[in-house]
Design an enzyme around this catalytic site. Structure first.
Site, PDB file in Angstrom:
ATOM      1  N   THR A  14     -24.133  83.163  -8.764  1.00  0.00           N
ATOM      2  CA  THR A  14     -24.341  83.273 -10.208  1.00  0.00           C
ATOM      3  C   THR A  14     -24.367  81.895 -10.872  1.00  0.00           C
ATOM      4  O   THR A  14     -25.279  81.582 -11.649  1.00  0.00           O
ATOM      5  CB  THR A  14     -23.169  84.086 -10.816  1.00  0.00           C
ATOM      6  N   VAL A  15     -23.380  81.071 -10.578  1.00  0.00           N
ATOM      7  CA  VAL A  15     -23.279  79.778 -11.267  1.00  0.00           C
ATOM      8  C   VAL A  15     -24.321  78.799 -10.724  1.00  0.00           C
ATOM      9  O   VAL A  15     -24.990  78.087 -11.496  1.00  0.00           O
ATOM     10  CB  VAL A  15     -21.850  79.200 -11.121  1.00  0.00           C
ATOM     11  N   LYS A 107     -11.239  76.727  -9.482  1.00  0.00           N
ATOM     12  CA  LYS A 107      -9.866  76.573 -10.004  1.00  0.00           C
ATOM     13  C   LYS A 107      -8.820  76.823  -8.934  1.00  0.00           C
ATOM     14  O   LYS A 107      -7.760  76.200  -8.927  1.00  0.00           O
ATOM     15  CB  LYS A 107      -9.644  77.508 -11.198  1.00  0.00           C
ATOM     16  N   GLU A 131     -14.887  70.786 -15.243  1.00  0.00           N
ATOM     17  CA  GLU A 131     -14.925  71.452 -16.551  1.00  0.00           C
ATOM     18  C   GLU A 131     -15.085  72.973 -16.423  1.00  0.00           C
ATOM     19  O   GLU A 131     -14.496  73.742 -17.174  1.00  0.00           O
ATOM     20  CB  GLU A 131     -16.101  70.891 -17.378  1.00  0.00           C
ATOM     21  N   ILE A 138     -16.185  76.934 -22.250  1.00  0.00           N
ATOM     22  CA  ILE A 138     -15.401  76.235 -23.280  1.00  0.00           C
ATOM     23  C   ILE A 138     -15.037  74.829 -22.758  1.00  0.00           C
ATOM     24  O   ILE A 138     -14.423  74.712 -21.702  1.00  0.00           O
ATOM     25  CB  ILE A 138     -14.099  77.002 -23.609  1.00  0.00           C
ATOM     26  N   ASP A 203      -5.534  84.335 -11.481  1.00  0.00           N
ATOM     27  CA  ASP A 203      -6.681  83.533 -11.924  1.00  0.00           C
ATOM     28  C   ASP A 203      -6.291  82.727 -13.175  1.00  0.00           C
ATOM     29  O   ASP A 203      -6.563  81.522 -13.250  1.00  0.00           O
ATOM     30  CB  ASP A 203      -7.864  84.477 -12.213  1.00  0.00           C
ATOM     31  N   LYS A 207      -5.806  78.449 -13.783  1.00  0.00           N
ATOM     32  CA  LYS A 207      -6.366  77.693 -14.917  1.00  0.00           C
ATOM     33  C   LYS A 207      -5.248  77.014 -15.710  1.00  0.00           C
ATOM     34  O   LYS A 207      -5.374  75.856 -16.105  1.00  0.00           O
ATOM     35  CB  LYS A 207      -7.170  78.645 -15.811  1.00  0.00           C
TER      36      LYS A 207
HETATM   37  N1  HSE Z   1     -12.766  86.353 -13.230  1.00  0.00           N
HETATM   38  C1  HSE Z   1     -12.679  85.337 -14.236  1.00  0.00           C
HETATM   39  C2  HSE Z   1     -12.343  86.019 -15.547  1.00  0.00           C
HETATM   40  C3  HSE Z   1     -13.960  84.584 -14.412  1.00  0.00           C
HETATM   41  O1  HSE Z   1     -12.321  87.241 -15.629  1.00  0.00           O
HETATM   42  O2  HSE Z   1     -12.084  85.311 -16.518  1.00  0.00           O
HETATM   43  C4  HSE Z   1     -14.005  83.146 -14.116  1.00  0.00           C
HETATM   44  O3  HSE Z   1     -12.823  82.476 -13.996  1.00  0.00           O
END
Ligand code: HSE
Length: 437
Positions: A14-15, A107, A131, A138, A203, A207
């Site tokens: 995707t990215v 991350k 980033e 963001i 996740d 971050k």
């Molecule tokens: N799975 C992550 C989210 C997306 O739901 O925010 C990218 O970090």
């Protein structure tokens, strides 16, 4: 015209596809602005034949990302593979050791190995830019690295996981159960391959680990973050919170306290009037409190092909301009060791939900245990009862308590005593209230 900047892009999902599209559509603009071309010189992915919405014609194909990472034809290795070990780690380490700049959206890799990778990047005087690793489109990393470089950051917090925010928003708006909405989040492709990563808060913790390091100049240490996910939030909690004037959000928050850094990811109640309470669906938001600037709030898409590609491209542009700085702002040798705040000392009010046997004296027993721990109650409400005289097992009632300011330790001791009394029919729920604006 300067020499072109040659990219090696590993990972065309995707990215990666979004990045190829962006670089193609902004080619002329970037060339004019930078005085040099940005070329996708080499690519690597699991399958060459897979149909993709972007062309990589003219790029050299590699099956092995480590070989791509060290190829003399590239200046910058763009890692979009994912995962905290395996091919992602091996190729990033190889690229840095070979003196290549690295741009990554990973991350998990940085939360686990960020310090070692930063040392490697600094040793070879190359950039390690990330980033896209936090809050998708963001530009919060740039905000902390550059715009706020002269501020003392006191607190950084926000909605860092779009999947959880989508689930909580949908549960709230449509009065749905957690499991039903999770299924929809998976079908829509928001959740990571393993959804426990999102809903368990991990996740967001990855971050937050990166934000904490950038904000406070401490070594990245994800293991110090207290993590609680949204699996135990019920539609009943969301309704009860709403009646009390709050929304439930999964927040990541890191703050300086007198005993160290307190960093945690957990569900919290925020007042309905707070800006974060209005952040709905997959949108992310990050707030930063700086001593001179005050509070800044960034809101935007936290995931998705185009927003994440936008963040990756901004890192590439920095490299094209010759901007190389220590990955975590301070040279890694001068990052302070992470000192975790003493647990349980957080003063605040709490929301508590108890499933109790609906019998005379049940409420009195609860309030007595709270009083024993000097926990003062702002409100206590019995929300539902399925009372039937003589019912077996005993009828259950849901009791919602809101406390005045107290410590988490006091609440936990009171709840332990209530559990020991043996009158609960389920596990107690305890959620912090954050009186954010
Ligand atoms: N799975 C992550 C989210 C997306 O739901 O925010 C990218 O970090």
């Amino acid at each position: 015209m300067k020499a072109p900047l040659h990219l090696g892009v590993a990972g065309l999902g995707t990215v990666g596809t979004g990045l190829l599209q962006l670089l193609a559509s902004r080619r002329e603009h970037l060339e004019q602005a930078l005085g040099r071309q940005i070329r996708v010189t080499a690519v690597c992915a699991r399958s060459r034949a897979k149909p993709r919405a972007a062309s990589f014609d003219g790029a050299i194909w590699f099956d092995d990302p480590v070989k791509l990472a060290v190829d003399p034809a590239i200046d910058v290795f763009v890692e979009l593979i994912g995962g905290d070990e395996g091919a992602a780690r091996a190729s990033v380490e190889a690229a840095l050791a070979a003196g290549k700049h690295v741009v990554t959206a990973n991350k998990a890799l940085l939360a686990k190995h960020g310090l070692a990778l930063a040392r490697l990047a600094e040793k070879h005087n190359v950039a390690l830019n990330f980033e896209a690793a936090v809050a998708g489109g963001i530009p919060v990393i740039k905000m902390l690295r550059e715009a706020l470089a002269a501020n003392e950051v006191r607190r950084v917090y926000g909605i860092l996981n779009g999947t959880c925010n989508f689930i909580l928003t949908k549960m709230q708006n449509e009065h749905l159960a957690f499991a039903d909405v999770l299924k929809e989040a998976q079908e829509k492709g928001y959740a990571e391959a393993d959804p426990t990563f999102d809903i368990g808060g991990f996740d967001a913790a990855h971050k937050l680990a990166l934000l904490t390091s950038l904000a406070f100049g401490t070594a990245v240490d994800c293991s110090q973050i207290r993590v609680e996910g949204i699996e135990n939030i019920t539609a009943g909690d969301i309704d009860a919170a709403s009646d009390l004037g709050y929304r439930i959000k999964l927040l990541g928050m890191a703050e300086q306290t007198p005993t160290g850094v307190e960093a945690r990811v957990n569900p919290v109640l925020v007042p309905k009037g707070a800006t974060l309470a209005e952040v709905a669906g997959v949108t992310n938001s990050v707030a930063i409190d700086g001593d001179f600037v005050g509070t800044l709030l960034l809101v935007g898409p936290g995931a998705g092909s185009k927003p994440t590609a936008s963040a990756v491209a901004s890192d590439i542009v920095d490299i094209a301009r010759g901007l190389v700085m220590p990955p975590f702002v301070h040279p890694s040798a001068s990052l302070k060791p992470y000192k975790r705040a003493e647990a349980g000392l957080h003063q605040g009010s709490f929301y508590i939900r108890l499933a109790v046997e609906d019998r005379p004296g049940a409420m009195a027993a609860i309030t007595r245990r709270m009083a024993d721990e000097s926990v003062s109650l702002e409100s206590i409400v019995q929300r539902q009862s399925r009372h039937q005289a003589g019912a077996t097992p005993p009828a259950a009632a849901t009791v919602i308590l809101v406390t005045h300011e107290t410590t988490e330790d006091q609440i936990r001791r009171a709840l332990d005593a209530i559990v020991r009394d043996g009158k609960l029919t389920g596990k107690p729920q305890m959620i912090r209230i954050e009186e954010l604006e």
